[in-house]
Design a protein around this motif. Structure first.
Motif, short mmCIF file in Angstrom:
data_model
loop_
_atom_site.label_atom_id
_atom_site.label_comp_id
_atom_site.label_asym_id
_atom_site.label_seq_id
_atom_site.Cartn_x
_atom_site.Cartn_y
_atom_site.Cartn_z
N PHE A 243 -5.16 -7.69 -4.69
CA PHE A 243 -5.44 -6.47 -3.96
C PHE A 243 -6.49 -5.65 -4.70
O PHE A 243 -6.44 -5.51 -5.92
N PHE A 245 -8.40 -1.85 -4.51
CA PHE A 245 -8.47 -0.54 -3.88
C PHE A 245 -9.92 -0.16 -3.64
O PHE A 245 -10.76 -0.26 -4.54
N LEU A 275 4.57 0.53 -5.60
CA LEU A 275 3.16 0.15 -5.60
C LEU A 275 2.89 -0.98 -4.61
O LEU A 275 1.90 -0.96 -3.88
N LEU A 276 3.78 -1.97 -4.58
CA LEU A 276 3.60 -3.09 -3.66
C LEU A 276 3.68 -2.64 -2.21
O LEU A 276 2.93 -3.14 -1.35
N CYS A 278 2.93 0.37 -0.99
CA CYS A 278 1.69 1.08 -0.69
C CYS A 278 0.53 0.10 -0.54
O CYS A 278 -0.31 0.23 0.35
N GLN A 279 0.51 -0.87 -1.42
CA GLN A 279 -0.58 -1.85 -1.41
C GLN A 279 -0.64 -2.59 -0.08
O GLN A 279 -1.71 -2.73 0.51
N SER A 280 0.51 -3.08 0.39
CA SER A 280 0.53 -3.87 1.62
C SER A 280 0.07 -3.05 2.82
O SER A 280 -0.65 -3.54 3.68
N GLU A 283 -3.74 -2.28 2.57
CA GLU A 283 -4.55 -3.47 2.81
C GLU A 283 -4.74 -3.70 4.31
O GLU A 283 -5.84 -4.02 4.77
#
Length: 346
Positions: A243, A245, A275-276, A278-280, A283
């Motif tokens: 990932f 940002f 964090l994971l 938010c990341q997904s 993305e």
């Protein structure tokens, strides 16, 4: 697997052939891409034999210009995918490293036909999902800092090339050594230098090729200097997509809302799980924000043109709104491109 790319300006020159031997034989280069060979296949084969390589593929010169060739040391490591007078596209298979794609590229020298180069790059980018590296003489600059001396480079060429690189999801690798790879009228009042030779790679390619460096060899018998892509380490596992940002997301209020919503909804979760989450979400959402700048700019300009023709008060107000949207997209695009101007992500 190390790669060398050079606009040699003619393999018929004995000095060029000797220079090539001096560069290749002691350094154990694995793949060489040559453009402007100005010769037929038979001459390329002679050079291949002289430098001790097992295989080569070439596109013959047309008239008195052009000609490209790819030479590689170990026959089984490279297979041809496609070619034209401007490119040779291959798949590289090296034991201990994931398969990847290499395209030796020679950009259209005629500025009026430069869009053909950009369209070819876009077409090639859609033909495979393999990690991709494009190397060669692209015959274009990405910013005005890539030129010194002479008249200002046409803005439409810089803009068009930059948009193409973004559309293809390519990253321009930093060049170690001297900043320019082509020179004209050196030592005179008309002295001009440009960075025309470069290596463009996808993030997926960078993820599997660690500690990779692009060097300007600086010395040449041609008006172009060779560039050398040194790959010091690669990894086999390419299934994990990292990932990244995007700084351009910070311009969008929705980015902050997504982070807050998913952070608050996972109050009892571990920090890493938050964090994971938010990341997904970022993305998925981010794909609509970045990567389609060309279409967003085109849509804004189309709506502005339509509103300008109406000339009523509501249309003028909407026109100003569209102008603000266009300015915002242009700022995001600049941030997006600036982030990709480095070899490594910060």
């Amino acid at each position: 697997m190390s790669n060398l790319a050079w606009n040699c300006r003619g393999l018929g020159n004995p000095r060029v052939v000797q220079f090539l031997k001096d560069m290749v034989i002691p350094k154990k280069r694995q793949v060489i891409f040559l453009c402007e060979t100005l010769c037929m296949k038979e001459k390329v084969e002679k050079v291949r034999h002289l430098i001790g390589f097992e295989s080569s593929f070439s596109v013959d010169v047309i008239g008195r210009s052009g000609g490209i060739a790819l030479l590689w040391r170990n026959e089984e490591e490279v297979s041809i995918r496609s070619f034209s007078k401007n490119h040779i596209d291959v798949v590289v298979r090296v034991v201990g490293c994931a398969n990847w794609r290499l395209t030796g590229f020679y950009g259209e020298p005629n500025r009026r036909l430069r869009r053909n180069t950009w369209n070819l790059l876009r077409l090639l980018s859609q033909q495979s999902n393999l990690p991709w590296c494009v190397i060669g003489d692209l015959n274009n600059i990405l910013s005005h800092e890539d030129k010194r001396g002479g008249r200002r480079y046409p803005e439409w060429l810089v803009q068009g090339f930059s948009e193409t690189i973004i559309d293809c999801n390519l990253i321009d690798m930093d060049l170690m050594g001297y900043s320019f790879t082509w020179v004209k009228s050196k030592g005179t009042s008309d002295w001009v230098e440009l960075r025309l030779n470069r290596a463009l790679v996808t993030q997926q390619w960078l993820d599997i090729h660690k500690e990779t460096t692009l060097f300007n060899m600086e010395v040449s018998t041609s008006d172009h200097t060779p560039i050398f892509l040194a790959i010091n380490k690669c990894i086999i596992n390419t299934n994990v997509r990292r990932f990244r940002f995007e700084n351009a997301w910070l311009r969008e209020p929705m980015c902050n809302d997504i982070v807050l919503n998913y952070w608050d909804s996972n109050k009892n979760s571990e920090y890493s799980q938050k964090l994971l989450a938010c990341q997904s979400q970022l993305e998925v959402w981010g794909k609509e924000i970045t990567g389609n700048f060309t279409q967003r700019i085109r849509d804004c300009k189309h709506r502005m043109k339509h509103l300008k023709q109406r000339r009523d008060s509501d249309s003028l107000r909407l026109y100003d709104d569209e102008q603000n949207k266009l300015n915002e997209v242009l700022i995001q695009k600049e941030i997006y491109w600036r982030q990709r101007s480095k070899q490594l992500w910060l």
